[in-house]
Design an enzyme around this catalytic site. Sequence first.
Site, PDB file in Angstrom:
ATOM      1  N   SER A 226       4.086   2.659   8.454  1.00 51.65           N
ATOM      2  CA  SER A 226       3.095   1.818   9.119  1.00 51.65           C
ATOM      3  C   SER A 226       3.687   0.428   9.285  1.00 51.65           C
ATOM      4  CB  SER A 226       1.826   1.761   8.254  1.00 51.65           C
ATOM      5  OG  SER A 226       0.934   0.776   8.736  1.00 51.65           O
TER       6      SER A 226
ATOM      7  N   LYS B 143       0.720  -1.277  14.064  1.00 46.32           N
ATOM      8  CA  LYS B 143      -0.547  -1.997  14.012  1.00 46.32           C
ATOM      9  C   LYS B 143      -0.743  -2.696  15.351  1.00 46.32           C
ATOM     10  CE  LYS B 143      -1.858  -1.301   9.722  1.00 46.32           C
ATOM     11  NZ  LYS B 143      -3.154  -0.682   9.384  1.00 46.32           N
TER      12      LYS B 143
ATOM     13  N   ASP C 257      -2.696   1.731  15.001  1.00 53.12           N
ATOM     14  CA  ASP C 257      -3.833   1.493  14.103  1.00 53.12           C
ATOM     15  C   ASP C 257      -4.406   0.116  14.407  1.00 53.12           C
ATOM     16  OD1 ASP C 257      -5.687   1.331  12.085  1.00 53.12           O
ATOM     17  OD2 ASP C 257      -4.259   1.561  10.432  1.00 53.12           O
TER      18      ASP C 257
ATOM     19  N   GLU D  43      -5.668   5.173  15.609  1.00 54.11           N
ATOM     20  CA  GLU D  43      -6.430   5.063  14.354  1.00 54.11           C
ATOM     21  C   GLU D  43      -7.442   3.919  14.415  1.00 54.11           C
ATOM     22  OE1 GLU D  43      -3.740   5.089  11.033  1.00 54.11           O
ATOM     23  OE2 GLU D  43      -5.225   4.302   9.622  1.00 54.11           O
TER      24      GLU D  43
ATOM     25  N   ASP E  71     -10.140   5.989   9.783  1.00 52.98           N
ATOM     26  CA  ASP E  71      -9.712   5.516   8.459  1.00 52.98           C
ATOM     27  C   ASP E  71     -10.946   4.860   7.818  1.00 52.98           C
ATOM     28  OD1 ASP E  71      -8.740   3.943   6.343  1.00 52.98           O
ATOM     29  OD2 ASP E  71      -7.055   3.102   7.422  1.00 52.98           O
TER      30      ASP E  71
ATOM     31  N   GLY F 114      -2.131   4.857   3.201  1.00 53.73           N
ATOM     32  CA  GLY F 114      -1.580   4.027   2.133  1.00 53.73           C
ATOM     33  C   GLY F 114      -2.224   2.657   2.138  1.00 53.73           C
TER      34      GLY F 114
HETATM   35  O1  OSB Z   1      -5.259   0.615   7.827  1.00 52.37           O
HETATM   36  O2  OSB Z   1      -3.946   2.044   7.046  1.00 52.37           O
HETATM   37  C1  OSB Z   1      -4.397   0.899   7.029  1.00 52.37           C
HETATM   38  C2  OSB Z   1      -2.478  -1.248   4.514  1.00 52.37           C
HETATM   39  C3  OSB Z   1      -3.507  -1.972   3.953  1.00 52.37           C
HETATM   40  C4  OSB Z   1      -4.788  -1.780   4.421  1.00 52.37           C
HETATM   41  C5  OSB Z   1      -5.035  -0.871   5.441  1.00 52.37           C
HETATM   42  C6  OSB Z   1      -4.011  -0.130   5.996  1.00 52.37           C
HETATM   43  C7  OSB Z   1      -2.702  -0.354   5.555  1.00 52.37           C
HETATM   44  C8  OSB Z   1      -1.544   0.310   6.131  1.00 52.37           C
HETATM   45  C9  OSB Z   1      -0.295   0.333   5.300  1.00 52.37           C
HETATM   46  O3  OSB Z   1      -1.505   0.756   7.247  1.00 52.37           O
HETATM   47  C10 OSB Z   1       0.092   1.677   4.831  1.00 52.37           C
HETATM   48  C11 OSB Z   1       1.160   1.572   3.760  1.00 52.37           C
HETATM   49  O4  OSB Z   1       2.322   1.365   4.119  1.00 52.37           O
HETATM   50  O5  OSB Z   1       0.829   1.702   2.581  1.00 52.37           O
HETATM   51 MG    MG Z   2      -5.657   2.406   8.924  1.00 46.49          MG
END
Ligand code: OSB
Ligand code: MG
Length: 368
Positions: free
Chosen positions: A135, A163, A188, A213, A238, A290
């Site tokens: 991500s 993102k 996302d 997402e 999510d 994550g």
């Molecule tokens: O939206 O998935 C998400 C991290 C913190 C809060 C929300 C999200 C995320 C990530 C990171 O996308 C995922 C990772 O590398 O752990």
């Molecule tokens: Mg997410």
Amino acid sequence: MRVESAVLRHVEMPLKFRFRTSFGETTVKKFLLLELRGEGLSGWGECVAEEGPFYSPETLSTAAPMLTTYLLPLVLGKDVASPPAFDDQARRVRGNRMAKATVECALRDLFARAAGVPLGKALGGTRDAIDVGVSLGISPTVPETVENVRKHVAQGYRRIKLKIEPGCDAERLAAVREAFSDITLTVDANAAYTLADADALRALDAFRLDYMEQPLHHEDLVAHAALARTLKTPICLDESIRSEADAKAAIQLGACKVINVKIGRVGGHGEAVRIHDAAREAGFPVWCGGMLEAGVGRAHNVALASLPGFSKPGDTSSSSRYFEEDIVEPALEATDGRMPVPAGPGTGVTVRQDVLARFTTAITELRA
Ligand code: OSB
Ligand code: MG
């Protein structure tokens, strides 16, 4: 299992990169780490609540008193029959799922260690390695976005998630798609768009995304269902999925085709497995999300992702991507986008007390 004592640590670990999303930026991973002791063993749970209430209403400063005032007294000095027995007791406490998951995870780890079985197996896992993606936060410029994708594709990650937010979307995706026509690509938005932005979201159909997402408000399944009817790209939820009930509602409404399962967001492994089961029954893929976890949380994610319905690469990238040094061994590392599921009892990882001590900023010891 008699739970003799608990240790709640505040931990702060610098991240190797700035992680910018539509809701904020993280440069230091701050979290609560719970150790539950019983029968001469320790079980560990990492709380994924962040510093501010921007991804979730829970924060470090709500989760800590929730744990010490309401949740830990349910287990301290008690004979806990099983992790689900804790869930039954904790049901009286509304919401606060990340705090509940912290205790549930520590109990799952403790019980699996006592039984001598890997946690993944105890949960119904069938894989000995999992596919992982990455991500990537919002980069300041289009060329930096492409460069960051290049670096992670070269590392073998099996899916790249970018993102996005309004204004930082199509231009970046066009450049990435042009440079990498074959990669599995997703986005996302962390709820940054509204139905008024539907044209901008439909423009992303051109980039052959595996899914998009959480484009819209976390409390609006009906809006996601309306958007889904006008998009080619499947929607993955999510933030909107906090429970099995939410997952079933989203499936029935047509609000999504894919679900990101996060143990903390849904209140523990038990609920995560129920979401997995409901999605599987409906023929919907899930994947493990994550929260920039350190080793304990990452090991819990890896155990969960070994279940058969986790059929898309998750966000559980190599620990060394995030941190110079992690608090567990063996290190959780992917090779060619595959991460082995540790084979030892419980989460299969051991906390490195010396490393943990260096990153710990406060310790609370609790007894019955
Ligand atoms: O939206 O998935 C998400 C991290 C913190 C809060 C929300 C999200 C995320 C990530 C990171 O996308 C995922 C990772 O590398 O752990
Ligand atoms: Mg997410």
